[in-house]
Design a protein around this motif. Sequence first.
Motif, PDB file in Angstrom:
ATOM      1  N   PHE A  12      35.726  45.137  45.070  1.00 45.53           N
ATOM      2  CA  PHE A  12      35.029  44.366  44.046  1.00 45.53           C
ATOM      3  C   PHE A  12      35.808  44.335  42.741  1.00 45.53           C
ATOM      4  O   PHE A  12      35.772  43.342  42.011  1.00 45.53           O
ATOM      5  N   GLU A  13      36.530  45.395  42.459  1.00 42.78           N
ATOM      6  CA  GLU A  13      37.270  45.452  41.200  1.00 42.78           C
ATOM      7  C   GLU A  13      38.525  44.599  41.211  1.00 42.78           C
ATOM      8  O   GLU A  13      38.887  44.013  40.179  1.00 42.78           O
ATOM      9  N   THR A  14      39.207  44.494  42.366  1.00 42.23           N
ATOM     10  CA  THR A  14      40.510  43.826  42.394  1.00 42.23           C
ATOM     11  C   THR A  14      40.531  42.510  43.169  1.00 42.23           C
ATOM     12  O   THR A  14      41.430  41.690  42.945  1.00 42.23           O
ATOM     13  N   LEU A  15      39.566  42.295  44.076  1.00 45.79           N
ATOM     14  CA  LEU A  15      39.599  41.116  44.937  1.00 45.79           C
ATOM     15  C   LEU A  15      38.478  40.112  44.644  1.00 45.79           C
ATOM     16  O   LEU A  15      38.701  38.902  44.701  1.00 45.79           O
ATOM     17  N   PHE A  16      37.301  40.590  44.361  1.00 43.73           N
ATOM     18  CA  PHE A  16      36.139  39.724  44.180  1.00 43.73           C
ATOM     19  C   PHE A  16      36.229  38.966  42.856  1.00 43.73           C
ATOM     20  O   PHE A  16      36.540  39.568  41.827  1.00 43.73           O
ATOM     21  N   PRO A  17      35.986  37.648  42.809  1.00 47.20           N
ATOM     22  CA  PRO A  17      35.581  36.758  43.897  1.00 47.20           C
ATOM     23  C   PRO A  17      36.715  35.866  44.424  1.00 47.20           C
ATOM     24  O   PRO A  17      36.448  34.818  44.999  1.00 47.20           O
ATOM     25  N   ASN A  18      37.957  36.278  44.221  1.00 46.90           N
ATOM     26  CA  ASN A  18      39.080  35.382  44.519  1.00 46.90           C
ATOM     27  C   ASN A  18      39.781  35.632  45.846  1.00 46.90           C
ATOM     28  O   ASN A  18      40.549  34.780  46.303  1.00 46.90           O
ATOM     29  N   LYS A  19      39.552  36.786  46.464  1.00 44.46           N
ATOM     30  CA  LYS A  19      40.224  37.124  47.712  1.00 44.46           C
ATOM     31  C   LYS A  19      39.204  37.666  48.720  1.00 44.46           C
ATOM     32  O   LYS A  19      38.217  38.307  48.336  1.00 44.46           O
ATOM     33  N   PRO A  20      39.440  37.453  50.009  1.00 46.63           N
ATOM     34  CA  PRO A  20      38.515  37.985  51.020  1.00 46.63           C
ATOM     35  C   PRO A  20      38.680  39.493  51.196  1.00 46.63           C
ATOM     36  O   PRO A  20      39.741  40.055  50.935  1.00 46.63           O
ATOM     37  N   PHE A  21      37.607  40.126  51.639  1.00 49.58           N
ATOM     38  CA  PHE A  21      37.657  41.547  51.985  1.00 49.58           C
ATOM     39  C   PHE A  21      36.491  41.863  52.918  1.00 49.58           C
ATOM     40  O   PHE A  21      35.499  41.143  52.978  1.00 49.58           O
ATOM     41  N   ARG A  22      36.624  42.955  53.644  1.00 54.62           N
ATOM     42  CA  ARG A  22      35.598  43.364  54.596  1.00 54.62           C
ATOM     43  C   ARG A  22      34.447  44.057  53.874  1.00 54.62           C
ATOM     44  O   ARG A  22      34.649  44.716  52.843  1.00 54.62           O
ATOM     45  N   ILE A  23      33.246  43.923  54.442  1.00 53.82           N
ATOM     46  CA  ILE A  23      32.061  44.578  53.902  1.00 53.82           C
ATOM     47  C   ILE A  23      31.307  45.242  55.050  1.00 53.82           C
ATOM     48  O   ILE A  23      31.589  45.006  56.227  1.00 53.82           O
ATOM     49  N   THR A  24      30.341  46.075  54.692  1.00 60.23           N
ATOM     50  CA  THR A  24      29.362  46.582  55.646  1.00 60.23           C
ATOM     51  C   THR A  24      27.980  46.233  55.116  1.00 60.23           C
ATOM     52  O   THR A  24      27.817  45.851  53.942  1.00 60.23           O
ATOM     53  N   HIS A  25      26.976  46.344  55.981  1.00 59.66           N
ATOM     54  CA  HIS A  25      25.607  45.983  55.572  1.00 59.66           C
ATOM     55  C   HIS A  25      24.615  46.745  56.434  1.00 59.66           C
ATOM     56  O   HIS A  25      24.983  47.377  57.432  1.00 59.66           O
ATOM     57  N   GLN A 113      27.300  46.327  40.651  1.00 59.41           N
ATOM     58  CA  GLN A 113      28.306  45.921  39.664  1.00 59.41           C
ATOM     59  C   GLN A 113      27.798  46.056  38.228  1.00 59.41           C
ATOM     60  O   GLN A 113      28.476  45.635  37.290  1.00 59.41           O
ATOM     61  N   GLY A 114      26.597  46.623  38.066  1.00 55.92           N
ATOM     62  CA  GLY A 114      26.069  46.867  36.732  1.00 55.92           C
ATOM     63  C   GLY A 114      25.269  45.738  36.134  1.00 55.92           C
ATOM     64  O   GLY A 114      24.973  45.750  34.929  1.00 55.92           O
TER      65      GLY A 114
END
Length: 316
Positions: A12-25, A113-114
Amino acid sequence: MTDMLMAERSAFETLFPNKPFRITHNLENDPRLTLDAILELVRALPGDHIEYNSGQANVSQDPDATPLVDLPPEEIVKRVETAGAWMVLKKIEAHPAYKQLLEDALLSVAHAQGHATLKEAGFSNVEGFLFVSSPHSTTPFHIDSEDNFFVQIHGDKLFSIFDNKDRSLANEDQIEHCITKHRNVAFKDGFDDRAMHNDLKPGEGVFVPYLWPHYVKTKDSYSISVAITWKTQATKRRNQLYIANAMLRDRGFPQAAPGVHPAWDAAKMAFVATASAVASPLRKSEELRKLFRKIALGKNANYYYRGQKGEEGVAN
């Protein structure tokens, strides 16, 4: 609130919202996402919120030649293991229970994210798309018009994402076509080498940024997935410019891509805002929604009705 969508803080700090990344739920056991609940949702949604076809599509699928499946939506859900079908239920937030699910999921991200609210976090126009697919079904290479937390609920999927800055994958004209006409993009040999390939199991997912091309394949079991989407002010503006450009282009007036002529973009935005304000009260009628899409985007804009019994066989 319990976290519903989770990822490494660094993502979230370096990729969101411009790059994809894996998540869990933690949505894989939610009772709203079982086949029985989905069957009731199918019965509750209007016809233009349901799209389906055969799952035996190609990654590079010509929309005009998309294979169909001769089953009504309810039967696809009931017979999903053997139906050979792909189906998406669109804008599930129209149902209060699913609106709550989507907002709770995004609010957990906002809180992490506060931020106190969805609005404060920039999550507006929250929409949900629920996918039900038979084993070995393919969602062709395409582009979507929103940001997306994609979560896998049942079955395994391959989710392959491609960089939207690579204009050899999809140029500006193709992107406009995806946003305004049909989402599919031609897929060429060699593209796969440039992908972020994600094998997803229940409880896993991926963040897909705005306009990043992707394709999806189910594996050996039927699949249930949800796309939890939203639009920022910037993406809404760009989408509206694509719509204005497409309308003008269809009437013989070629247009530059958004951002090339800011003053002209502003004039087009004012027109779209006025037209949207006039049309908004009338959009409660499914028949009028179909008419508006046809007027604005051409005769094939309602292509997804072609799989539905009793509807005109239009395609895009």
